[in-house]
Write a protein that holds these residues in place. Structure first.
Motif, mmCIF file in Angstrom:
data_model
loop_
_atom_site.group_PDB
_atom_site.id
_atom_site.type_symbol
_atom_site.label_atom_id
_atom_site.label_comp_id
_atom_site.label_asym_id
_atom_site.label_seq_id
_atom_site.Cartn_x
_atom_site.Cartn_y
_atom_site.Cartn_z
ATOM 1 N N GLU A 1 9.603 -20.297 -5.893
ATOM 2 C CA GLU A 1 10.282 -20.739 -4.942
ATOM 3 C C GLU A 1 10.553 -19.665 -3.832
ATOM 4 O O GLU A 1 10.225 -19.272 -2.869
ATOM 5 C CB GLU A 1 11.700 -21.163 -5.197
ATOM 6 N N MET A 2 10.869 -18.612 -4.797
ATOM 7 C CA MET A 2 11.526 -17.168 -4.166
ATOM 8 C C MET A 2 10.204 -16.475 -3.453
ATOM 9 O O MET A 2 10.421 -15.818 -2.284
ATOM 10 C CB MET A 2 12.174 -16.185 -5.125
ATOM 11 N N ALA A 3 9.037 -16.613 -4.330
ATOM 12 C CA ALA A 3 7.744 -15.879 -3.655
ATOM 13 C C ALA A 3 7.268 -16.781 -2.446
ATOM 14 O O ALA A 3 7.290 -15.861 -1.298
ATOM 15 C CB ALA A 3 6.825 -16.023 -4.754
ATOM 16 N N ALA B 1 -7.841 -21.301 -8.573
ATOM 17 C CA ALA B 1 -7.859 -22.069 -7.349
ATOM 18 C C ALA B 1 -6.349 -22.232 -6.566
ATOM 19 O O ALA B 1 -6.462 -21.953 -5.358
ATOM 20 C CB ALA B 1 -8.371 -23.609 -7.787
ATOM 21 N N LYS B 2 -5.315 -22.221 -7.405
ATOM 22 C CA LYS B 2 -4.265 -22.178 -6.539
ATOM 23 C C LYS B 2 -3.839 -20.948 -6.121
ATOM 24 O O LYS B 2 -3.256 -20.877 -4.923
ATOM 25 C CB LYS B 2 -2.861 -22.855 -7.730
ATOM 26 N N THR B 3 -4.084 -19.740 -6.707
ATOM 27 C CA THR B 3 -3.901 -18.477 -6.323
ATOM 28 C C THR B 3 -4.890 -18.049 -4.920
ATOM 29 O O THR B 3 -3.823 -17.995 -4.086
ATOM 30 C CB THR B 3 -4.448 -17.529 -7.296
ATOM 31 N N GLU B 4 -5.957 -18.815 -4.994
ATOM 32 C CA GLU B 4 -6.883 -18.414 -3.842
ATOM 33 C C GLU B 4 -6.349 -19.321 -2.456
ATOM 34 O O GLU B 4 -6.124 -18.876 -1.527
ATOM 35 C CB GLU B 4 -8.182 -19.082 -3.963
ATOM 36 N N THR B 5 -5.793 -20.576 -2.860
ATOM 37 C CA THR B 5 -5.376 -21.438 -1.799
ATOM 38 C C THR B 5 -3.964 -20.716 -1.262
ATOM 39 O O THR B 5 -3.701 -20.646 -0.087
ATOM 40 C CB THR B 5 -5.085 -22.747 -2.405
ATOM 41 N N LEU B 6 -3.323 -20.342 -2.174
ATOM 42 C CA LEU B 6 -1.789 -19.740 -1.857
ATOM 43 C C LEU B 6 -1.946 -18.465 -0.787
ATOM 44 O O LEU B 6 -1.289 -18.038 0.323
ATOM 45 C CB LEU B 6 -0.913 -19.535 -2.929
ATOM 46 N N LEU C 1 0.607 -13.690 -7.874
ATOM 47 C CA LEU C 1 0.489 -15.211 -7.499
ATOM 48 C C LEU C 1 -0.001 -15.779 -8.692
ATOM 49 O O LEU C 1 0.645 -16.816 -9.202
ATOM 50 C CB LEU C 1 -0.170 -15.503 -6.265
ATOM 51 N N ARG C 2 -1.168 -15.409 -9.244
ATOM 52 C CA ARG C 2 -1.664 -15.741 -10.583
ATOM 53 C C ARG C 2 -0.751 -15.752 -11.713
ATOM 54 O O ARG C 2 -0.572 -16.612 -12.431
ATOM 55 C CB ARG C 2 -3.038 -14.973 -10.790
ATOM 56 N N ARG C 3 0.232 -14.602 -11.788
ATOM 57 C CA ARG C 3 1.137 -14.545 -12.955
ATOM 58 C C ARG C 3 2.184 -15.403 -12.749
ATOM 59 O O ARG C 3 2.519 -15.942 -13.680
ATOM 60 C CB ARG C 3 1.653 -12.923 -12.974
ATOM 61 N N LEU C 4 2.795 -15.659 -11.592
ATOM 62 C CA LEU C 4 3.899 -16.555 -11.233
ATOM 63 C C LEU C 4 3.495 -17.866 -11.566
ATOM 64 O O LEU C 4 3.970 -18.824 -12.191
ATOM 65 C CB LEU C 4 4.438 -16.443 -9.714
ATOM 66 N N LEU C 5 2.099 -18.310 -11.178
ATOM 67 C CA LEU C 5 1.571 -19.660 -11.621
ATOM 68 C C LEU C 5 1.609 -19.965 -12.965
ATOM 69 O O LEU C 5 1.679 -20.982 -13.373
ATOM 70 C CB LEU C 5 0.329 -19.936 -10.838
ATOM 71 N N VAL D 1 15.876 -17.214 -11.793
ATOM 72 C CA VAL D 1 16.290 -17.579 -13.021
ATOM 73 C C VAL D 1 15.393 -18.576 -13.883
ATOM 74 O O VAL D 1 15.579 -18.872 -15.314
ATOM 75 C CB VAL D 1 17.698 -18.707 -12.753
ATOM 76 N N SER D 2 14.183 -18.718 -13.290
ATOM 77 C CA SER D 2 13.208 -19.549 -13.886
ATOM 78 C C SER D 2 12.039 -19.442 -13.217
ATOM 79 O O SER D 2 11.736 -18.738 -12.425
ATOM 80 C CB SER D 2 13.367 -21.009 -13.884
ATOM 81 N N ALA D 3 10.805 -19.805 -13.925
ATOM 82 C CA ALA D 3 9.525 -19.655 -13.536
ATOM 83 C C ALA D 3 9.123 -20.415 -12.025
ATOM 84 O O ALA D 3 8.814 -19.758 -11.250
ATOM 85 C CB ALA D 3 8.379 -19.829 -14.435
ATOM 86 N N ASP D 4 9.893 -21.579 -12.034
ATOM 87 C CA ASP D 4 9.689 -22.284 -11.021
ATOM 88 C C ASP D 4 10.356 -21.589 -9.756
ATOM 89 O O ASP D 4 10.169 -21.642 -8.535
ATOM 90 C CB ASP D 4 10.288 -23.759 -11.124
#
Length: 149
Positions: free
Chosen positions: A47-49, A110-115, A96-100, A40-43
């Motif tokens: 969460e779902m991912a 950096a967040k994508t690489e970490t996740l 991941l990059r798209r969702l972030l 229902v939202s980007a956040d």
């Protein structure tokens, strides 16, 4: 990984592993799209991912990541097996990059690489260590990296 007897339907072990990884990739993408289709939202999508990755490792890949295992058996970066692995990992990073980005996070690369690295650790941890502890640790850390409360 499939048993060696399964190779009788393929030209060799490499072709068998390619087919297996391609099937895994298709199933993971389908589960990913199904899970994110209910957001229902980007956040909520983030969460779902995170929950979906954790559930996949906890329930379906309890013997480790087939992509990581196959990479160990086929070290040549130009082999067909490694090409399938490369495509799968590129897709996962892009998602991941798209969702972030959609969630408005900074330092998306950096967040994508970490996740992605945390996901690799989760897959190995669910195989080698206590799955409950590994899952909790992954979810807690991934939520922090993704900027979720």
């Amino acid at each position: 990984m499939p048993t060696p007897r399964s190779t009788r339907h393929f030209t060799g072990k490499e072709a068998l592993v390619v087919a297996y990884l391609e099937r895994e990739d298709q199933m993971i993408r389908a589960l990913w799209n199904e899970g994110l289709g209910r957001t229902v939202s980007a956040d909520h999508a983030l969460e779902m991912a995170i929950e979906g990755v954790a559930d996949d490792a906890y329930r379906h890949h309890t013997r480790g990541c087939p992509f990581i295992k196959a990479a160990g058996e086929f070290p040549d970066p130009e082999s067909p097996v490694r090409q399938v692995i490369r495509r799968h990992r590129a897709w996962f990073h892009a998602e991941l990059r798209r969702l972030l980005a959609e969630a408005g996070r900074d330092d998306v690369d950096a967040k994508t690489e970490t996740l992605a690295m945390l996901r690799d650790a989760l897959m190995i941890g669910c195989f080698l260590d206590d799955r409950d502890v590994t899952r909790r640790t992954f979810v807690r850390t991934a939520r922090r990296v993704a900027g979720l409360r």
